[in-house]
Design a protein around this motif. Structure first.
Motif, PDB file in Angstrom:
ATOM      1  N   PRO A  21       0.907  -1.318  -0.139  1.00 34.72           N
ATOM      2  CA  PRO A  21       0.146  -0.035   0.043  1.00 34.72           C
ATOM      3  C   PRO A  21       0.815   1.216  -0.196  1.00 34.72           C
ATOM      4  CG  PRO A  21      -0.579  -1.667   1.783  1.00 34.72           C
ATOM      5  CD  PRO A  21       0.294  -2.076   1.129  1.00 34.72           C
ATOM      6  N   ASP A  77      -1.693   5.153 -11.122  1.00 39.00           N
ATOM      7  CA  ASP A  77      -2.295   5.894 -10.082  1.00 39.00           C
ATOM      8  C   ASP A  77      -3.234   4.871  -9.447  1.00 39.00           C
ATOM      9  OD1 ASP A  77      -3.263   7.810  -8.111  1.00 39.00           O
ATOM     10  OD2 ASP A  77      -4.525   8.942  -9.543  1.00 39.00           O
ATOM     11  N   LEU A  78      -2.499   3.996  -8.559  1.00 39.42           N
ATOM     12  CA  LEU A  78      -3.126   2.950  -7.802  1.00 39.42           C
ATOM     13  C   LEU A  78      -2.655   2.840  -6.414  1.00 39.42           C
ATOM     14  CD1 LEU A  78      -2.668   0.132 -10.232  1.00 39.42           C
ATOM     15  CD2 LEU A  78      -4.672   1.382 -10.169  1.00 39.42           C
ATOM     16  N   ASP A  79      -3.645   2.482  -5.441  1.00 38.88           N
ATOM     17  CA  ASP A  79      -3.375   2.187  -4.225  1.00 38.88           C
ATOM     18  C   ASP A  79      -4.124   0.967  -3.773  1.00 38.88           C
ATOM     19  OD1 ASP A  79      -2.205   2.327  -1.731  1.00 38.88           O
ATOM     20  OD2 ASP A  79      -3.669   4.182  -0.982  1.00 38.88           O
ATOM     21  N   ASP A  80      -3.081  -0.057  -3.297  1.00 39.07           N
ATOM     22  CA  ASP A  80      -3.727  -1.348  -2.757  1.00 39.07           C
ATOM     23  C   ASP A  80      -4.665  -1.941  -3.707  1.00 39.07           C
ATOM     24  OD1 ASP A  80      -3.083  -3.477  -1.209  1.00 39.07           O
ATOM     25  OD2 ASP A  80      -4.558  -2.729   0.461  1.00 39.07           O
ATOM     26  N   THR A  81      -4.659  -1.988  -5.033  1.00 37.99           N
ATOM     27  CA  THR A  81      -5.669  -2.207  -5.887  1.00 37.99           C
ATOM     28  C   THR A  81      -5.596  -3.648  -6.270  1.00 37.99           C
ATOM     29  OG1 THR A  81      -5.717   0.035  -6.541  1.00 37.99           O
ATOM     30  CG2 THR A  81      -6.980  -1.989  -7.902  1.00 37.99           C
ATOM     31  N   ALA A  82      -6.797  -4.660  -6.095  1.00 36.42           N
ATOM     32  CA  ALA A  82      -6.643  -5.997  -6.572  1.00 36.42           C
ATOM     33  C   ALA A  82      -6.664  -6.108  -8.097  1.00 36.42           C
ATOM     34  CB  ALA A  82      -7.933  -6.784  -5.864  1.00 36.42           C
ATOM     35  N   ILE A  83      -5.754  -6.760  -8.572  1.00 40.17           N
ATOM     36  CA  ILE A  83      -5.825  -7.205 -10.180  1.00 40.17           C
ATOM     37  C   ILE A  83      -5.499  -8.558 -10.386  1.00 40.17           C
ATOM     38  CG2 ILE A  83      -4.797  -4.827 -10.452  1.00 40.17           C
ATOM     39  CD1 ILE A  83      -2.060  -5.954 -11.235  1.00 40.17           C
ATOM     40  N   THR A 135      -4.614 -13.322  -7.997  1.00 43.33           N
ATOM     41  CA  THR A 135      -5.347 -11.917  -7.650  1.00 43.33           C
ATOM     42  C   THR A 135      -4.173 -11.300  -7.063  1.00 43.33           C
ATOM     43  OG1 THR A 135      -7.608 -12.505  -7.935  1.00 43.33           O
ATOM     44  CG2 THR A 135      -6.760 -10.540  -6.664  1.00 43.33           C
ATOM     45  N   ARG A 186      -2.408  -7.523  -5.100  1.00 51.81           N
ATOM     46  CA  ARG A 186      -2.630  -6.354  -4.760  1.00 51.81           C
ATOM     47  C   ARG A 186      -1.509  -5.348  -5.062  1.00 51.81           C
ATOM     48  NH1 ARG A 186      -7.543  -6.233  -2.264  1.00 51.81           N
ATOM     49  NH2 ARG A 186      -7.324  -4.027  -1.980  1.00 51.81           N
ATOM     50  N   SER A 192      -0.046  -1.455  -5.909  1.00 48.81           N
ATOM     51  CA  SER A 192       0.112   0.109  -5.986  1.00 48.81           C
ATOM     52  C   SER A 192       0.885   0.771  -7.199  1.00 48.81           C
ATOM     53  CB  SER A 192       0.521   0.641  -4.347  1.00 48.81           C
ATOM     54  OG  SER A 192      -0.573   0.199  -3.301  1.00 48.81           O
TER      55      SER A 192
END
Length: 222
Positions: free
Chosen positions: A132, A161-167, A173, A175, A177
């Protein structure tokens, strides 16, 4: 692995899910990212700028290729750390000359029972993407604390521009940032690191459906 960043609540964050994802991915990571020109160039800068026979830490070493292999071949003493047991098993097979440990970046210490000592250089390629954003200053301060005076850090991140995003990633999957370029520079400098060089690479992963990305490489000095 019980201690966390100083000032960050004491305990190391739980990244069991991240470790399990990379255990499942294993060697497929290298298949999905076969072209590593930026990482190879940054590794070459680190290998050639350090004095011969330097002690180098590879944070998030993965399978050991290309970075641990590259640094060992250049004559350096390499210690690699990663969360994934599968990745570490592959790294030990591919780079038997290096030393590998299962560690979270939050638990890295120079001293103490699990201390790794200090280093002349650190390679940290794409590892801090898994944190994060709020952790980034603590992670960089931890890496800074492991460097000897004047030590070098080769750091890479993906600009996003991501913050602790699940992909979704290679059937798992994870996470992640990302940081805009200016924000990354600022947090690196605030950690007490001087940025001496910067490169940007456009990258198109081989994995179907994966988005093109801009990879940021920073050459830093403590």
């Amino acid at each position: 692995m019980s201690e966390g960043y100083e000032g960050y609540g004491g305990a190391a964050p739980d990244r069991t899910g991240q470790a399990e994802a990379f255990d499942a991915i294993g060697a497929r990571y290298d298949d999905a990212f076969p072209h590593k020109e930026g990482q190879l160039a940054a590794g070459e800068w680190l290998a050639k700028t350090l004095a011969p026979g330097s002690r180098v830490l590879d944070v998030g070493c993965g399978t050991g290729t290309p970075t641990a292999r590259q640094l060992v071949d250049a004559g350096h003493t390499v210690v690699g750390v990663d969360l994934s047991r599968t990745m570490l098993d592959l790294a030990r097979q591919r780079v038997p000359e290096a030393e590998f440990h299962q560690r979270d970046v939050a638990a890295l210490r120079a001293e103490g029972p699990d201390g790794l000592g200090t280093f002349d250089g650190i390679a940290c390629f794409f590892t801090l993407l898994m944190l994060p954003r709020a952790e980034l200053p603590y992670a960089l301060a931890t890496l800074r604390s492991l460097l000897r005076p004047g030590g070098l850090l080769a750091l890479s991140m993906v600009e996003a521009d991501l913050d602790d995003t699940a992909i979704p990633f290679l059937g798992q999957t994870i996470r992640v940032s990302g940081h805009p370029r200016a924000a990354l520079r600022e947090v690196v400098r605030e950690a007490g690191l001087e940025i001496t060089g910067e490169d940007v690479y456009a990258y198109d992963p081989a994995e179907p459906g994966a988005r093109p990305e801009h990879q940021l490489f920073l050459n830093c000095r403590a």
